[in-house]
Each structure stands twice: as structure tokens, then as C-alpha cells.
Scaffold this active site. Structure first.
Site, PDB file in Angstrom:
ATOM      1  N   ARG A 183       0.845  -1.192   0.000  1.00  0.00           N
ATOM      2  CA  ARG A 183       0.000   0.000   0.000  1.00  0.00           C
ATOM      3  C   ARG A 183       0.884   1.247   0.000  1.00  0.00           C
ATOM      4  O   ARG A 183       1.527   1.559   1.005  1.00  0.00           O
ATOM      5  CB  ARG A 183      -0.934   0.020   1.211  1.00  0.00           C
ATOM      6  CG  ARG A 183      -1.788   1.294   1.278  1.00  0.00           C
ATOM      7  CD  ARG A 183      -2.985   1.188   2.205  1.00  0.00           C
ATOM      8  NE  ARG A 183      -2.641   1.122   3.617  1.00  0.00           N
ATOM      9  CZ  ARG A 183      -3.542   1.245   4.606  1.00  0.00           C
ATOM     10  NH1 ARG A 183      -4.820   1.442   4.327  1.00  0.00           N
ATOM     11  NH2 ARG A 183      -3.165   1.153   5.857  1.00  0.00           N
ATOM     12  N   ASP A 469      -3.597   2.600  14.197  1.00  0.00           N
ATOM     13  CA  ASP A 469      -2.805   3.275  13.189  1.00  0.00           C
ATOM     14  C   ASP A 469      -3.294   4.710  13.065  1.00  0.00           C
ATOM     15  O   ASP A 469      -4.022   5.205  13.927  1.00  0.00           O
ATOM     16  CB  ASP A 469      -2.813   2.519  11.857  1.00  0.00           C
ATOM     17  CG  ASP A 469      -4.186   2.491  11.188  1.00  0.00           C
ATOM     18  OD1 ASP A 469      -5.106   3.202  11.640  1.00  0.00           O
ATOM     19  OD2 ASP A 469      -4.343   1.758  10.196  1.00  0.00           O
TER      20      ASP A 469
END
Length: 568
Positions: A183, A469
């Protein structure tokens, strides 16, 4: 079939910056020189990144301007919705390119940063896929980004290892490993350590360009055609952004002399505007797509950001904004229907729990929550799900396998074309629930602790038995900002109390004292907690809501070394 020598035709005369990196014309490296990084930052690789930047930078700037215009419309009272101009795309019966057999089965995927030991453990974890993350799970320091590229190159080549000296243990890859997805960062994030024609490079083009350049040949040699590279694409808001990615992929394939459609990507639907663009996003990427993913934590963040000027759309405590909320259930349901109609994967959300080793009862309770969430996902029609920790993989795998059996996915068995129509009203229904003092405290405590870790180079942080996160800090920040802006009256223990700047200041002071008690005085003193508190507090009390906390905080981790020639 041409190899990577194809890239060399476009390389102009370069220059070596002192003892630093050998760079092509128009490229400057301001990050620290390191011989390992020089394996990645070769002149040919940098020329490829520069070519991408020069061809697509105006398209990216236009897309970012369109985001600003959309935000202005929403702030002036408009609501996101399906675009009448692209109704023909939504109504037409088209499908994406067939899913490659190598990634037909994605029932459990593990995610994490591109840290060396993490990569090995994740690839060995028993998951079907590992998504190596340059985005929300990574603090984008120069060291993290470049070491991440080195680590991924070694992983693709099968040579990655890690010697944990503290445990005197060597970590290596097993014979059978998870499929690797990567990603890159979102379109909005710059890379300030690499300048191209005097401007910071686009972060995602750096991440993609370096990874693709160094690894596609190894993918083809080791696994054959149709085996990648595979990507996850974050933070998109409109199909025009997917079109840029599709053009980037086609340019990369053409320059490398490889088959069109070799690169495959899953798009995270993690912004509210994007949920109304899912068909259009898949259509733009139809030769390169392998599905969509419910990025539900960022989706909650985007809901608040989109409706920042709508006082009638205040969220309840973030722990109450789960899949039982109608707007969240509708979003996932529409994603599944859209993906299966277009013959690609519909991936579920994150199981963020981490094992609670010192409390078996609490650990079993956490695993039961995971089982229920994963059973809900597989019954709804998801083809796979995410886990944040290897310890959750057996539980997630068991749930999906018990329901799906030997079938690799549910694309054909869960088409559900005759289901009820999901409307704009379904997707925009106002969330229900209370807003409490504990919600304000949790937002503040978690947001500051996450940001403190991020400033020291850690982007994936265990807090209160969850792996957090950047999405966590973003939800915490925007919800605090929203409650402050509109002077929310709290429910529960704080009934009759309004959220004001003075109240927030007391909460910050008290939560900082709690953080110090929890982490210990020495760690608190040497950590970045005070700096994180200052940044987080400023963001929560700012007159205008910044689009991204990490974009604002990025300047605090940029470290320039002129011409990339300095060595530490």
C-alpha cells in the site's frame, strides 16, 4: 518480452552529488545517504519516478483542487451522492478482468508496516495475503521509507532475514508464504526528501515507482505472468483519482515491456465521497482491479470531515460507531454488491484486537468479539477480512473457512442482484448514540499517545489491547474538533456539561498525567508526549479543520541533508 533494460532509453545525463546518490537531471535527494538506500535510489529508478511525476503531476494537482471544491460544497450545505453524469456506468453490465488465480483466495489478510521483522512474521503468519503498508501503519520518515523499500526487495527475492540479537534468534521466510500486496501513500502526501524539478515528489509515486522498478522482474521470474505486483490504493475520493492510477499502471507496464493488466490493485473505500463512486472507480481500473476493501475506521473519520459544517451530524462516542449503525452496514452491503456484480473481491474490515497474554478471560472475550465480527462479514458476503496481529489469524480463518468451505471466495455465490436498492439516504443516515466525558477522554488519550509514537518513527501502536494506526488518531482529532466547535452537551456522567476550550484544556492536563502514570516517568520524559500534546491540542482547537493530522505533523519528521551527501 522486453525486460527492465527498457527503462534505460529515457535516462538523461545524471550527476553524482558528492559522496551521495547518483541522480538524473532535475532530481535532488535531501535525505541521508546510506549505501543500502543507494541500492534503491539508483539513477535508473529515480528517472522512472521522475518520469511518472512529470507526466502525472498536473493531473494530481487538478484532482486535489477538485477535492477542495467538493469540500467547499459540503461546507456550504451540499450532500455527497451518486453522480447523475455517470449513471450509465453504474447501470451497464460490465465486469473487471478475471481475478488472477494466485490471489483468488484472500479469506484472511494481515497488515502492518514495512519493518523487516514484521514483513517476515507476516509472510509466515498463515494468512493468505500480507499488505505491507507505506501509509497509515507507517510513520513516513526517510529511514522508514527507504529501509522499507530495501526490506521489500529482499522479501520479493526471498533473501530477507532478521537477526534479533536480544533473543538471539534469526527470522527467515518459510517455504510457503502469504501473497505480498503493497500500500503506497495517498495522493495528498508529498515526499519532501526527494525534489523533482524543484518540487517535492508525490509520495505514492515514490513508493510505487521504486517498488515496481526494483521488483517486477523478480515477480515475473519467480511466479510467472499474472502474479503481480499487487497493490492496495488508499484515500481516494473520486474515480478521476482511480483514472490517474490506471494511467500510471499502464505507463509502468509499457516502460517495462510487460503485459497490460499485470499490475493489480484493491482500492480501499475509506472516504464518504468514494462510496458513491464505487462502480466508477472499478470501471476506471477494470483491467487492473482485484476488488474493493471496507476501510471502516478511515470511513468514520471521513464522515466527520465531510460533514464538518453540519451540526446536525455529530457522531456519538467513537466506540459506538460500529457496524450496527445503519450507515456503516449500508456502506459495506453496497460495496459487496458492487464488487460481486463486477466479478472482483469485496474485502472486509480490520480486526484490531491483539492477544491479552496476562488475562486469559479478557483474551477469550476479545476473541469472541472477533469471531462475531468475522461471522457477520462472511455471512454478509465478504470474500476476506483483515487482521492486525498474527494471533488472530487462526480465529479469522476458522470463521471464513467454516462458512465458505473450499470455495476461494464468494464472488459467484453471493451476487445478490435482486436485493433491495441501497439509497443515498441509507448511506447518509445520522449515527445514533451518546456523547460522553469518557469518549472525550479516550479520544484525547489515544490521539496523543499515537501521535507521540508516530513522531518517533512508529506508525502502528498497541494501545489498550488494540493495534492502532493513523486512522485512530484522525477519528480522535476530528471528533474532538467537532464537539468543541459545536459545544456538544455530554450525556452520561457528564450530563449537562458542554465541551468548551476550558473543559478540553482540563481534560488534556488530566489525561497527560494519566499517560505519564501508565507509561512511566522515564519513558514519558524521553518520549515525544509533550510535543504530540501540543500538536494534537492545536489541531483539535483550530478554527478550521485540517484535512489530515499526519500532513500537518509531517514537517516535524522531515530531516534534510543537502544533496543527499551527508553521512551520519
Amino acid at each position: 518480452m522486453l525486460g527492465f533494460g527498457t527503462f534505460s532509453h529515457s535516462i538523461s545525463a545524471g550527476r553524482k552529488t558528492g559522496m551521495g546518490y547518483d541522480v538524473p537531471e532535475g532530481v535532488d535527494i535531501r535525505g541521508r545517504y546510506d549505501p543500502e538506500f543507494a541500492r534503491i535510489l539508483t539513477r535508473d529508478a529515480l528517472q522512472f519516478v521522475a518520469d511518472l511525476q512529470r507526466e502525472f503531476r498536473n493531473h494530481i494537482k487538478y484532482a486535489m483542487e477538485c477535492r477542495k471544491e467538493a469540500k467547499m460544497r459540503y461546507n456550504n450545505g451540499a450532500m455527497p451522492g451518486f453522480d447523475p453524469a455517470t449513471k450509465s456506468v453504474r447501470d451497464a453490465e460490465w465486469v473487471c478482468a478475471p481475478v488472477p488465480p494466485a490471489v483468488a483466495d484472500r479469506r484472511v489478510e494481515i497488515t502492518g508496516p514495512v519493518e523487516r521483522k514484521m514483513i517476515i512474521n507476516a509472510l509466515n503468519s498463515g494468512a493468505k495475503v500480507f499488505m505491507a503498508d507505506f501509509e497509515d501503519a507507517l510513520s513516513p520518515s526517510w529511514e522508514n521509507l527507504m529501509r522499507g523499500q530495501v526490506n521489500l526487495k529482499d522479501a520479493v527475492n526471498g533473501t530477507i532475514s532478521f537477526h534479533d540479537q536480544a533473543r538471539n534468534r534469526v527470522y527467515k521466510l518459510n517455504e510457503h508464504t502469504a501473497k505480498l500486496f503493497v500500500r503506497p501513500r495517498g495522493w495528498h502526501l508529498p515526499e519532501d526528501h526527494i525534489l523533482i524539478d524543484g518540487e517535492p515528489a508525490t509520495g505514492c509515486l515514490v513508493d510505487f515507482g521504486l517498488y515496481f522498478f526494483h521488483n517486477y522482474a523478480a515477480f515475473r521470474q519467480n511466479q510467472g505472468e499474472g502474479c503481480g505486483p499487487f497493490l492496495y490504493l488508499p484515500k481516494m475520493e473520486h474515480s478521476r483519482e482511480a483514472r490517474i492510477w490506471n494511467n500510471v499502471f499502464e505507463k509502468a507496464e509499457k516502460m517495462a515491456g510487460i503485459q497490460r493488466g499485470s499490475i493489480r490493485a484493491t482500492v480501499l473505500i475509506e472516504t464518504l465521497p468514494a462510496v458513491f463512486q464505487m462502480d466508477e472507480i472499478l470501471y476506471e481500473l477494470r483491467d487492473h482491479s482485484v476488488g474493493l476493501n471496507c476501510g471502516r475506521w478511515d470511513y468514520i473519520f471521513s464522515y466527520v470531515k465531510t460533514f464538518q459544517a453540519h451540526p446536525d451530524r455529530l457522531l456519538p462516542d467513537r466506540v459506538l460507531v460500529g457496524m450496527a449503525q445503519h450507515f456503516m452496514e449500508s456502506y459495506c452491503d453496497l460495496l459487496i454488491r458492487t464488487c460481486h456484480r463486477r466479478s472482483v473481491h469485496a474485502m472486509g474490515g480490520m480486526a484490531a484486537q491483539i492477544p491479552i497474554r496476562d488475562d486469559p478471560a479478557a483474551n477469550e472475550a476479545a476473541l469472541e468479539l472477533v469471531r462475531k465480527d468475522k461471522l457477520r462479514e462472511v455471512k454478509a458476503g465478504h470474500d476476506g477480512t483483515w487482521a492486525a496481529h498474527p494471533g488472530l489469524i487462526p480465529t479469522c480463518m476458522e470463521v471464513f473457512t467454516n462458512y465458505m468451505g473450499n470455495a476461494p471466495n464468494q464472488i459467484e455465490t453471493m451476487k445478490r442482484g435482486d436485493a433491495a436498492v441501497i439509497t443515498e439516504e441509507d448511506l447518509l443516515q445520522i449515527p445514533r448514540g451518546v456523547r460522553t466525558m469518557e469518549g472525550l477522554r479516550l479520544n484525547t488519550r489515544v490521539g496523543i499517545q499515537y501521535l507521540a509514537a508516530w513522531l518517533t518513527g512508529t506508525g502502528s501502536v498497541p494501545l489498550y489491547n488494540l493495534m492502532e494506526d493513523a486512522a485512530t488518531a484522525e477519528i480522535s482529532r476530528v471528533q474532538n474538533w467537532q464537539w468543541l466547535k459545536y459545544g456538544v452537551e455530554l450525556d452520561g456522567d457528564g450530563i449537562g456539561v458542554k465541551v468548551t476550550v476550558d473543559l478540553f484544556g482540563r481534560v488534556v492536563e488530566e489525561e497527560m498525567a494519566r499517560i505519564e502514570r501508565e507509561v512511566g516517568k522515564d519513558k514519558f520524559k524521553t518520549g515525544k508526549y509533550k510535543e504530540a500534546c501540543r500538536i494534537f491540542t492545536q489541531q483539535c482547537t483550530a478554527p478550521a479543520l485540517d484535512d489530515f493530522l499526519t500532513l500537518n505533523a509531517y514537517s516535524h519528521i522531515v530531516m534534510h541533508h543537502p544533496d543527499g551527501s551527508s553521512r551520519l
